[in-house]
Every structure is written in C-alpha cells, then in structure tokens.
Write an enzyme that holds these catalytic residues in place. Structure first.
Site, PDB file in Angstrom:
ATOM      1  N   GLY A 123      41.063  46.710  46.962  1.00 33.32           N
ATOM      2  CA  GLY A 123      42.300  47.362  46.546  1.00 33.32           C
ATOM      3  C   GLY A 123      43.508  47.072  47.412  1.00 33.32           C
ATOM      4  O   GLY A 123      44.439  47.873  47.444  1.00 33.32           O
ATOM      5  N   ARG A 166      29.873  46.978  26.432  1.00 33.43           N
ATOM      6  CA  ARG A 166      31.168  46.829  27.113  1.00 33.43           C
ATOM      7  C   ARG A 166      32.313  47.341  26.236  1.00 33.43           C
ATOM      8  O   ARG A 166      33.246  47.992  26.721  1.00 33.43           O
ATOM      9  CB  ARG A 166      31.375  45.343  27.449  1.00 33.43           C
ATOM     10  CG  ARG A 166      32.572  45.071  28.311  1.00 33.43           C
ATOM     11  CD  ARG A 166      32.462  43.697  28.944  1.00 33.43           C
ATOM     12  NE  ARG A 166      32.290  42.646  27.947  1.00 33.43           N
ATOM     13  CZ  ARG A 166      33.278  41.858  27.507  1.00 33.43           C
ATOM     14  NH1 ARG A 166      34.497  42.012  27.979  1.00 33.43           N
ATOM     15  NH2 ARG A 166      33.044  40.925  26.618  1.00 33.43           N
ATOM     16  N   ASN A 169      47.390  40.531  35.072  1.00 32.18           N
ATOM     17  CA  ASN A 169      46.339  40.264  36.052  1.00 32.18           C
ATOM     18  C   ASN A 169      46.909  39.384  37.151  1.00 32.18           C
ATOM     19  O   ASN A 169      47.775  38.551  36.898  1.00 32.18           O
ATOM     20  CB  ASN A 169      45.174  39.529  35.359  1.00 32.18           C
ATOM     21  CG  ASN A 169      44.054  39.186  36.306  1.00 32.18           C
ATOM     22  OD1 ASN A 169      43.615  40.026  37.110  1.00 32.18           O
ATOM     23  ND2 ASN A 169      43.567  37.959  36.263  1.00 32.18           N
ATOM     24  N   HIS A 221      45.840  36.463  39.799  1.00 37.94           N
ATOM     25  CA  HIS A 221      44.746  35.492  39.964  1.00 37.94           C
ATOM     26  C   HIS A 221      45.054  34.593  41.163  1.00 37.94           C
ATOM     27  O   HIS A 221      46.171  34.079  41.285  1.00 37.94           O
ATOM     28  CB  HIS A 221      44.615  34.656  38.688  1.00 37.94           C
ATOM     29  CG  HIS A 221      43.470  33.695  38.751  1.00 37.94           C
ATOM     30  ND1 HIS A 221      42.153  34.098  38.611  1.00 37.94           N
ATOM     31  CD2 HIS A 221      43.435  32.359  38.986  1.00 37.94           C
ATOM     32  CE1 HIS A 221      41.365  33.039  38.734  1.00 37.94           C
ATOM     33  NE2 HIS A 221      42.114  31.974  38.963  1.00 37.94           N
ATOM     34  N   VAL A 231      39.626  33.851  29.400  1.00 36.71           N
ATOM     35  CA  VAL A 231      39.448  34.041  30.845  1.00 36.71           C
ATOM     36  C   VAL A 231      40.666  33.471  31.570  1.00 36.71           C
ATOM     37  O   VAL A 231      40.861  32.256  31.612  1.00 36.71           O
ATOM     38  CB  VAL A 231      38.156  33.338  31.331  1.00 36.71           C
ATOM     39  CG1 VAL A 231      38.010  33.473  32.844  1.00 36.71           C
ATOM     40  CG2 VAL A 231      36.945  33.903  30.622  1.00 36.71           C
TER      41      VAL A 231
HETATM   42  C1  GRF Z   1      42.609  39.197  44.675  1.00 36.27           C
HETATM   43  O1  GRF Z   1      42.483  38.001  45.368  1.00 36.27           O
HETATM   44  C2  GRF Z   1      42.977  38.934  43.231  1.00 36.27           C
HETATM   45  O2  GRF Z   1      43.725  37.774  43.050  1.00 36.27           O
HETATM   46  C3  GRF Z   1      41.643  38.769  42.578  1.00 36.27           C
HETATM   47  O3  GRF Z   1      40.794  39.693  43.238  1.00 36.27           O
HETATM   48  C4  GRF Z   1      41.289  39.933  44.563  1.00 36.27           C
HETATM   49  C5  GRF Z   1      41.424  41.418  44.724  1.00 36.27           C
HETATM   50  O4  GRF Z   1      41.740  41.794  46.036  1.00 36.27           O
HETATM   51  N1  GRF Z   1      41.752  38.953  41.146  1.00 36.27           N
HETATM   52  P1  GRF Z   1      42.074  43.318  46.366  1.00 36.27           P
HETATM   53  O5  GRF Z   1      40.903  44.168  45.853  1.00 36.27           O
HETATM   54  O6  GRF Z   1      43.360  43.681  45.697  1.00 36.27           O
HETATM   55  O7  GRF Z   1      42.149  43.375  47.872  1.00 36.27           O
END
Ligand code: GRF
Length: 218
Positions: free
Chosen positions: A24, A76, A118, A120, A155
């Site tokens: 987080g 899901r 999201n 990434h 994805v």
């Molecule tokens: C991040 O690197 C994000 O890009 C990926 O998962 C990781 C999450 O990190 N999707 P955090 O839990 O916010 O520290």
C-alpha cells in the site's frame, strides 16, 4: 469525467476508492498528497487479502476499509459484484487499483466503465502482467518506467493516461530499479488522479487514445 455536483447545487467532491492487496505504498502517496485536499476524498479501501498492510494505512488515516476475499464467494464474478456494490453504496467516482493483484471480471469493468485506473510498473504496452520489473530486466531494456491507465477487460491493456520513464541502473540491480520505479509511481498516480478529478481526461471517441486538456487559467 468531473467532480459530481449534487442536485442541491453543493459539490460532494471527488470520491475515490482504492483496491490494494499488499504493502500500500501507493495508497499512502494518495492519502498524503490528495486525501482531504483539492476536493478529493478517499472514501474507502478494499482488499482481497486480510491483514494487507494497505488496510493498516487506511485505518490510520480513518478511512473505511473492507476485506472481500475470493474464497467467500462462488466465483470471481460474484465476489467482484460484492466489491462493486460496496463501492456504489459509497458513491465512488473513481476506483484506483494500487497493487491490486487480481484481474477484475468483465461485469465489474462494465459497471465502472472509464472509472477504474491502474498503476503498472513498466512502460505499457511493454511488459504487461505479473512481474513487469523482472520482465524488463530479463529482456535487457535500459529504460522502463511507470504507466497509469484505464482498466478494460484485458491485462494492462486499457487506454494510457500518463507515463514516465525510469532508467535501469548499469548493474541492473533489481532493488534499486524497484525503488526508482516506486518513487515515480508515488508522483505519477496522484498526478493522474488530479487530472481526472479536474475533469481534464477523456478517452477520444472511436479510439483508445486519451486526450488531456490544458489546465484552466483564471
Ligand atoms: C506497484 O509497483 C504497482 O505498480 C503494482 O503493484 C505495486 C504495488 O505497490 N501494480 P504498493 O502496494 O502500492 O506498495
């Protein structure tokens, strides 16, 4: 997309919810930089993992949390419906996936069309899916980066909102690269949310490109 205006004319601000499975740190960046500022409020944090550190961070900031694990539901799609109900009950304008380590079902994506983003850890469309940092190191690129994109049914395939490059260290040290990527994520994700909350982001009709309008000058 812009901040909702309630029928009585008063603004209820821009309400975001964060879905997170792990540490987080991106949630923390959102809380520190945006929560309770600029008309933006984090109204909930949902995790699929009981005990995720993201939940502690939310509780410390007095943000409502929910754990909605996959095992409590037949499949899901049913679980994702429960998450969507929880978010709709809280009148969420934007859902932010910040380290949410599961795919969302098509029904969820349709219910929140163009309202789920999201972060990434790569320059999409390179290295989608799991372990993007490992994929980049394995491929041998010298520049990778961070992408914030809308979530569609694929994805990491939705329209790209913002991207920023990160250089791979010459020794290809994974920890150092991850640290550099995280530092950029913690700036770029709040930046993307600010743009969306300001009504400056739209997906161009008939294309997958995102248009960003200039900041209003007053
Ligand atoms: C991040 O690197 C994000 O890009 C990926 O998962 C990781 C999450 O990190 N999707 P955090 O839990 O916010 O520290």
């Amino acid at each position: 997309m812009s901040a909702d205006i309630s029928p009585d004319g008063g603004s209820h601000g821009f309400r975001i919810a964060v879905l997170a499975s792990g540490t987080g740190s991106n949630l923390q960046a959102i809380v520190d930089q945006l929560h309770g500022r600029e008309g933006i409020e984090v109204v909930g944090v949902v995790s699929n993992v009981a005990g995720a550190r993201a939940l502690d961070r939310a509780e410390r900031a007095a943000i409502e949390t929910a754990v909605i694990p996959r095992d409590d539901f037949a499949d899901r799609a049913e679980r994702d419906d429960a998450i969507a109900d929880w978010l709709e009950e809280r009148d969420v304008d934007l859902v932010v996936l910040a380290g949410y380590m599961e795919l969302l079902s098509p029904g969820f994506v349709r219910r929140f069309e163009d309202r789920v983003i999201n972060v990434h850890p790569a320059l999409l469309p390179s290295f989608p899916g799991l372990d993007a940092v490992g994929q980049a190191l394995e491929h041998g690129v010298w520049v990778t980066g961070v992408t914030v994109h809308f979530v569609d049914e694929g994805v990491d395939s939705g329209p790209i909102i913002v991207q920023r490059p990160v250089s791979v260290p010459l020794d290809r040290d994974r920890d150092r690269l991850e640290e550099a990527i995280h530092a950029i994520e913690h700036v770029l994700l709040p930046e993307a949310i600010r743009l969306i909350a300001g009504g400056r982001v739209r997906v161009e009709p008939g294309s997958r490109r995102v248009a960003i309008s200039p900041a209003a000058t007053t």
